[in-house]
Design an enzyme around this catalytic site. Structure first.
Site, PDB file in Angstrom:
ATOM      1  N   HIS A  13      24.491   6.905 -10.196  1.00 48.50           N
ATOM      2  CA  HIS A  13      24.452   5.603 -10.909  1.00 48.50           C
ATOM      3  C   HIS A  13      25.828   4.955 -10.767  1.00 48.50           C
ATOM      4  O   HIS A  13      26.775   5.341 -11.457  1.00 48.50           O
ATOM      5  CB  HIS A  13      24.102   5.793 -12.380  1.00 48.50           C
ATOM      6  N   HIS A  15      28.095   1.149  -9.954  1.00 52.17           N
ATOM      7  CA  HIS A  15      28.205  -0.297  -9.702  1.00 52.17           C
ATOM      8  C   HIS A  15      29.357  -0.522  -8.730  1.00 52.17           C
ATOM      9  O   HIS A  15      30.505  -0.202  -9.046  1.00 52.17           O
ATOM     10  CB  HIS A  15      28.472  -1.052 -11.008  1.00 52.17           C
ATOM     11  N   LYS A  99      15.051  -0.515 -10.307  1.00 52.21           N
ATOM     12  CA  LYS A  99      15.778  -0.410 -11.578  1.00 52.21           C
ATOM     13  C   LYS A  99      15.210  -1.397 -12.588  1.00 52.21           C
ATOM     14  O   LYS A  99      15.121  -2.597 -12.320  1.00 52.21           O
ATOM     15  CB  LYS A  99      17.262  -0.718 -11.329  1.00 52.21           C
ATOM     16  N   HIS A 136      17.280   1.176 -17.629  1.00 48.84           N
ATOM     17  CA  HIS A 136      18.290   0.889 -18.656  1.00 48.84           C
ATOM     18  C   HIS A 136      17.519   0.859 -19.968  1.00 48.84           C
ATOM     19  O   HIS A 136      16.791  -0.096 -20.242  1.00 48.84           O
ATOM     20  CB  HIS A 136      19.001  -0.448 -18.398  1.00 48.84           C
ATOM     21  N   HIS A 174      22.069   6.739 -18.019  1.00 43.71           N
ATOM     22  CA  HIS A 174      23.194   6.775 -18.967  1.00 43.71           C
ATOM     23  C   HIS A 174      22.754   6.990 -20.421  1.00 43.71           C
ATOM     24  O   HIS A 174      23.021   6.167 -21.283  1.00 43.71           O
ATOM     25  CB  HIS A 174      24.083   5.544 -18.845  1.00 43.71           C
ATOM     26  N   ASP A 247      27.947   5.499 -13.927  1.00 45.27           N
ATOM     27  CA  ASP A 247      27.881   4.124 -14.439  1.00 45.27           C
ATOM     28  C   ASP A 247      29.259   3.466 -14.376  1.00 45.27           C
ATOM     29  O   ASP A 247      29.567   2.568 -15.172  1.00 45.27           O
ATOM     30  CB  ASP A 247      27.317   4.071 -15.861  1.00 45.27           C
TER      31      ASP A 247
HETATM   32  O1  DOR Z   1      28.462  -1.199 -19.421  1.00 43.97           O
HETATM   33  C1  DOR Z   1      27.690  -1.529 -18.543  1.00 43.97           C
HETATM   34  N1  DOR Z   1      28.127  -2.203 -17.460  1.00 43.97           N
HETATM   35  N2  DOR Z   1      26.414  -1.233 -18.682  1.00 43.97           N
HETATM   36  C2  DOR Z   1      25.494  -1.699 -17.817  1.00 43.97           C
HETATM   37  O2  DOR Z   1      24.343  -1.428 -18.003  1.00 43.97           O
HETATM   38  C3  DOR Z   1      25.882  -2.603 -16.706  1.00 43.97           C
HETATM   39  C4  DOR Z   1      27.275  -2.411 -16.343  1.00 43.97           C
HETATM   40  C5  DOR Z   1      27.838  -3.489 -15.439  1.00 43.97           C
HETATM   41  O3  DOR Z   1      27.183  -3.861 -14.445  1.00 43.97           O
HETATM   42  O4  DOR Z   1      28.946  -3.951 -15.700  1.00 43.97           O
HETATM   43 ZN    ZN Z   2      24.864   0.835 -14.923  1.00 47.77          ZN
END
Ligand code: DOR
Ligand code: ZN
Length: 357
Positions: A13, A15, A99, A136, A174, A247
């Protein structure tokens, strides 16, 4: 124990964002993990196979010379996702799931699902094609207490969803609560969960330690110490349904240190080291390897990685910031120390087609 060598892990997971920002942070993940499941909440969202393949190509092109990372892709599910898109995703061979962002639940979730019934046709096709649903798991009703949104999601959405699609494989992403850990432990086969380093290392007091701490704000938000202890207990149990997903979610300093700061904690600079610290403190370093390098691969039916990494118990100081495109980012533990250091990486010689430069 002062050193530990484990099979090369996967971050299931992550980003990565895009463009120059992605270029700045991608090496942190590639230095540690063999594969990463890349979240699709870009603007515009990655909703089609074509977009996901183009994004995957940009990721591979952004890897510095000599570094490897296999990006596993997932599509952003919307009210309008066509079952034919699920077919295309499966046929691509690079996309492992879709997702579910409840609309309004988190960063860049406005294009998400407004009512779970609207995606029945897509979910049914995913079940048939065996693509994984990453969830999520928070309700979005602003009247619901922010600390209760995950538990409410289980009762109002997830339990029913898992029952209505009995063969759909689901990752509850998460997880942050005792309720979520319990739900996964009690559920039918095909349900798993990822755990972040921050939810293992901190409770909600960390949001207010000496003042408001925007760099500890993520969604789902940090929870109580009792919840944190429940998460540590499941990782100590060695239950194969729980695995690593950081995450790591970078936002430029200005977007975090603001009157309405963005949700997201950046941990990629020390991800596996932070997990080692959490596992050691919980007395369960012996379950780290399976959590980080076996359970996730097995759930996604991927071969376990051949490589190895070695971590040593040697504190290092985390920089106060790292470059992030034209801006900067404040990493987890900025200006403080992390108790374990990445000492060696052996990639095992396995470089799947098209994943190295
Ligand atoms: O804290 C988070 N940031 N939770 C999420 O679900 C998305 C993520 C983000 O893309 O910044
Ligand atoms: Zn995330």
């Amino acid at each position: 124990m002062t050193a530990i060598t484990i099979r090369r892990p996967d971050d299931l997971h992550l980003h990565l964002r895009d463009g120059q920002a992605m270029r700045s942070i991608l090496p942190f993940t590639a230095a540690r993990f063999a594969r990463a499941l890349i979240m699709p909440n870009l603007r515009p969202a990655v909703t089609t196979t074509e977009q996901a393949l183009a994004y995957r190509k940009r990721i591979l092109e952004a890897l510095p010379q000599g570094m490897t990372l296999e990006p596993l892709m997932t599509l952003y599910l919307t009210d309008r996702t066509d079952p034919a898109e699920v077919d295309r995703a499966k046929a691509s061979g690079c996309i492992v799931g879709l997702k579910l962002y409840p609309a309004g639940a988190t960063t860049h979730s406005d294009a998400g699902v407004t009512d779970i019934r609207k995606v029945d046709a897509a979910l049914s096709r995913m079940e048939e094609k065996d693509l994984v649903l990453q969830v999520h798991g928070e309700v979005t009703d602003p009247a619901v207490d922010v600390f209760e949104r995950e538990a409410r999601f289980i009762d109002e959405v997830l339990a029913k969803l898992a029952a209505r699609f009995p063969r759909l494989r689901i990752v509850f992403e998460h997880i942050t609560t005792r309720a979520a850990a319990q739900f996964v432990q009690d559920s039918r086969p095909g349900i798993a969960a990822t755990l972040t380093p921050q939810h293992l290392l901190m409770n909600r007091n960390a949001l207010f330690a000496g003042g408001i701490r925007p760099h500890h704000f993520c969604l789902p938000v940090l929870k109580s110490q009792a919840d944190r202890e429940a998460l540590l207990a499941v990782v100590a149990s060695g239950d194969p349904r729980f695995f690593l997903g950081t995450d790591s979610a970078p936002h430029a300093r200005g977007a975090k240190e603001a009157a309405c700061g963005c949700a997201g904690i950046f941990s990629a600079h020390g991800a596996i080291e932070l997990y080692a610290e959490a596992f050691e403190a919980a007395g369960t370093l012996q379950t780290l390897e399976a959590f980080a390098s076996e359970h996730g691969a097995d759930f996604y039916r991927l071969p376990r990685n051949d490589g190895r990494i070695t971590l040593v118990k040697e504190p290092w100081e985390v920089p106060r910031s790292y470059p992030f495109g034209a801006e900067e980012i404040v990493p987890l533990r900025a200006g403080e120390t992390i108790g374990w250091r990445l000492a060696d990486v052996a990639d095992g010689g396995s470089r799947p087609e098209g994943v190295s430069r």
